[in-house]
Write an enzyme that holds these catalytic residues in place. Structure first.
Site, PDB file in Angstrom:
ATOM      1  N   ASN A   1      29.117  35.212  47.818  1.00 22.75           N
ATOM      2  CA  ASN A   1      30.430  33.976  48.320  1.00 22.75           C
ATOM      3  C   ASN A   1      31.189  33.460  49.427  1.00 22.75           C
ATOM      4  OD1 ASN A   1      32.277  31.845  47.161  1.00 22.75           O
ATOM      5  ND2 ASN A   1      33.043  33.348  45.558  1.00 22.75           N
TER       6      ASN A   1
ATOM      7  N   GLU B   1      30.947  42.028  41.325  1.00 21.35           N
ATOM      8  CA  GLU B   1      30.182  42.539  42.195  1.00 21.35           C
ATOM      9  C   GLU B   1      30.234  43.628  42.700  1.00 21.35           C
ATOM     10  OE1 GLU B   1      30.165  39.694  46.253  1.00 21.35           O
ATOM     11  OE2 GLU B   1      32.199  40.345  45.522  1.00 21.35           O
TER      12      GLU B   1
ATOM     13  N   SER C   1      31.087  36.686  40.979  1.00 22.09           N
ATOM     14  CA  SER C   1      32.165  36.250  42.541  1.00 22.09           C
ATOM     15  C   SER C   1      30.531  34.983  42.507  1.00 22.09           C
ATOM     16  CB  SER C   1      31.543  37.688  43.317  1.00 22.09           C
ATOM     17  OG  SER C   1      32.476  37.167  44.381  1.00 22.09           O
ATOM     18  N   GLY C   2      31.079  34.128  43.557  1.00 22.94           N
ATOM     19  CA  GLY C   2      30.680  32.783  44.003  1.00 22.94           C
ATOM     20  C   GLY C   2      30.819  31.710  42.306  1.00 22.94           C
TER      21      GLY C   2
ATOM     22  N   GLY D   1      35.672  37.840  40.820  1.00 21.31           N
ATOM     23  CA  GLY D   1      34.358  38.309  39.841  1.00 21.31           C
ATOM     24  C   GLY D   1      33.735  39.847  39.943  1.00 21.31           C
TER      25      GLY D   1
ATOM     26  N   SER E   1      35.813  33.944  48.867  1.00 22.75           N
ATOM     27  CA  SER E   1      35.871  35.040  46.963  1.00 22.75           C
ATOM     28  C   SER E   1      36.822  34.788  47.234  1.00 22.75           C
ATOM     29  CB  SER E   1      35.135  36.143  47.666  1.00 22.75           C
ATOM     30  OG  SER E   1      34.840  37.065  46.325  1.00 22.75           O
ATOM     31  N   SER E   2      37.862  35.232  45.606  1.00 24.11           N
ATOM     32  CA  SER E   2      38.930  35.497  45.786  1.00 24.11           C
ATOM     33  C   SER E   2      39.194  37.749  45.835  1.00 24.11           C
ATOM     34  CB  SER E   2      39.913  35.368  43.966  1.00 24.11           C
ATOM     35  OG  SER E   2      39.814  33.551  44.413  1.00 24.11           O
TER      36      SER E   2
ATOM     37  N   THR F   1      37.982  30.207  40.562  1.00 30.14           N
ATOM     38  CA  THR F   1      38.724  29.784  41.915  1.00 30.14           C
ATOM     39  C   THR F   1      38.873  28.187  41.902  1.00 30.14           C
ATOM     40  OG1 THR F   1      38.967  31.325  43.256  1.00 30.14           O
ATOM     41  CG2 THR F   1      39.899  30.054  43.844  1.00 30.14           C
TER      42      THR F   1
END
Length: 449
Positions: free
Chosen positions: A179, A407, A132-133, A405, A182-183, A137
């Site tokens: 993030n 996490e 993540s981050g 991601g 974050s998605s 994306t």
């Protein structure tokens, strides 16, 4: 056929003191696309150790060379800033160029997928993975940008594919501890091409929206962006229309103590969201209905219950007021909604029995309703995007998989377990493609490895 991008965030490539710098050999020459530092393809390193790989990535990173190959895989390190390397000049440079001939770039991966589709007449996929981050994306957006610009024949479909990004980010992205954007869902975007390999459409599949975020966020995190765009970005009249107050008023978005993101203007983000909706045939009336559902979700979070002899009931005037607002927003009957929130329907063989719920059970049921409303709205929105962009008859597609991601939170939900499990499976796929298949070829050809 798959092409891989492995994204890294800044902390993944921090320097380790005392590491030896690998020799850079002839790859240090200047090119028309910028400096050539270190090893552009790390499979060519004389000693491919962890320290050597990290040192090579660092040597390149400090010169803003954020892309490095490992064979046909692109390692991308998040620079946390905008770099001037995605211009039309770069699109032209990588168009028709074989992978590895010029410096590593995400456009080269997109070009490889495009060429594979044309030459082999096979659908292609680009897998974007990382923590993540790490920038997954953003990498996905850059691939779409290149494919859109590469064909040199503009169409409304290409513009709409790029315009779908702010819509999905508002509804599906959130600020986490690592993030700010974050998605919180996974997506597979299929860019569809005709017989001449021009873009004629796109379709999207979404995976596992993190619904638990609606009712709980850890300290320093936020709920989905759209709620802050509404509470902090709407005009006074619009907020009155949906009976909205400041973000601090709502339990679903005030528990973490975080209400804004650095550098984000919620009013501008809301305007961009609405402008994008208009491209996908979302009329002002449909937009109004969307905001009514979203406002109702916030109001559901402010309902509380108290115990009574045979179950539970709404607690206090605030809860009664919230039910009134929700019924007005959604066109529901007040008494029926209050009953539905405090009772559970049990289906027997020949009859239905309504069982009263305790205050705790009623609160759980209210939270479940909020998550369901948001999930249905999100699915409808993805469907609306597809209706406006999908091509019924296409020759081939390039799929871009952008999955949430890995996490670890202080409190991890079941959804987070599934997200991390999916990432472990992707890593296993990565290992299989890079190592297992390569080893099989070496053994088949009697090469000592």
């Amino acid at each position: 056929a798959t092409t891989e991008i492995y994204t890294l965030s800044l902390h993944d490539a921090l320097p380790i003191s005392g590491r030896r710098r690998p020799s850079a050999s002839a790859s240090k020459k200047e090119s028309v696309l910028g400096k050539r530092i270190g090893y552009e393809d790390m499979t060519l390193m004389e000693n491919m150790t962890l320290d050597g790989v990290l040192q090579n990535l660092e040597d390149r990173y400090v010169e803003d060379l954020i892309y490095t190959y490992t064979s046909t895989i692109l390692v991308a390190i998040n620079p946390y800033k905008r770099l001037p390397i995605y211009t039309s000049k770069h699109v032209r440079a990588y168009k028709g160029t074989r992978l590895g001939k010029i410096p590593p770039h995400i456009f080269a991966i997109a070009e490889t997928a495009y060429n594979g589709m044309v030459q082999h007449e096979l659908n292609q996929s680009v897998l974007v993975s990382g923590e993540s981050g790490a920038g997954k994306t953003e990498s996905t957006k850059l691939i779409l940008q290149f494919l859109s610009a590469r064909t040199e024949r503009t169409s409304n479909i290409e513009n709409m594919v790029l315009a779908s990004v702010p819509v999905l980010e508002s509804m599906g992205n959130a600020k986490t501890g690592r993030n700010d954007n974050s998605s919180r869902f996974g997506k597979l975007i299929k860019i569809q091409f005709d017989e001449d390999y021009y873009i004629i459409g796109s379709s999207m599949s979404s995976y596992l929206l993190e619904k638990s975020r609606l009712i709980f966020q850890a300290k320093g995190e936020r709920n989905f962006h759209i709620f802050y765009q509404m509470t902090n970005g709407m005009t006074k009249d619009e907020k009155a229309k949906y009976s909205l107050g400041p973000a601090e008023k709502y339990r679903y978005i005030n528990m973490s103590g975080c209400y804004d993101c650095k550098g984000v203007n919620e009013t501008e983000a809301l305007t961009e969201f609405r402008e994008a909706l208009a491209l996908f045939d979302v009329s002002p009336d449909l937009e109004d209905q969307m905001f009514r559902v979203l406002a109702s979700v916030l109001h559901l979070g402010n309902i509380s219950y108290k115990e009574k002899a045979d179950g539970s009931e709404l607690e206090g005037s605030e809860s009664l007021s919230q039910v009134d607002i929700i019924c007005e927003m959604l066109g529901l009957d007040k008494e029926k909604l209050a009953f539905a929130l405090t009772h559970r329907e049990i289906k027997m063989r020949t009859e239905l029995i309504n069982k009263p719920l305790t205050a705790t059970q009623a609160l759980d049921q209210t939270n479940a309703l909020a998550k369901y409303l948001y999930s249905v709205l999100f699915d409808w929105l993805v469907h609306q995007l597809n209706v406006c962009t999908v091509a019924e008859d296409f020759k081939a597609f390039i799929g871009v998989l952008d999955i949430f991601g890995f996490e670890v939170f202080e409190l991890n939900s079941f959804e987070q377990f599934l997200i991390n499990f999916a990432n472990e499976k992707l890593q296993q796929f990565f290992n299989h493609q890079i190592f297992k298949l390569e080893q099989a070829i070496y053994e088949e050809e009697k090469i000592d490895w």
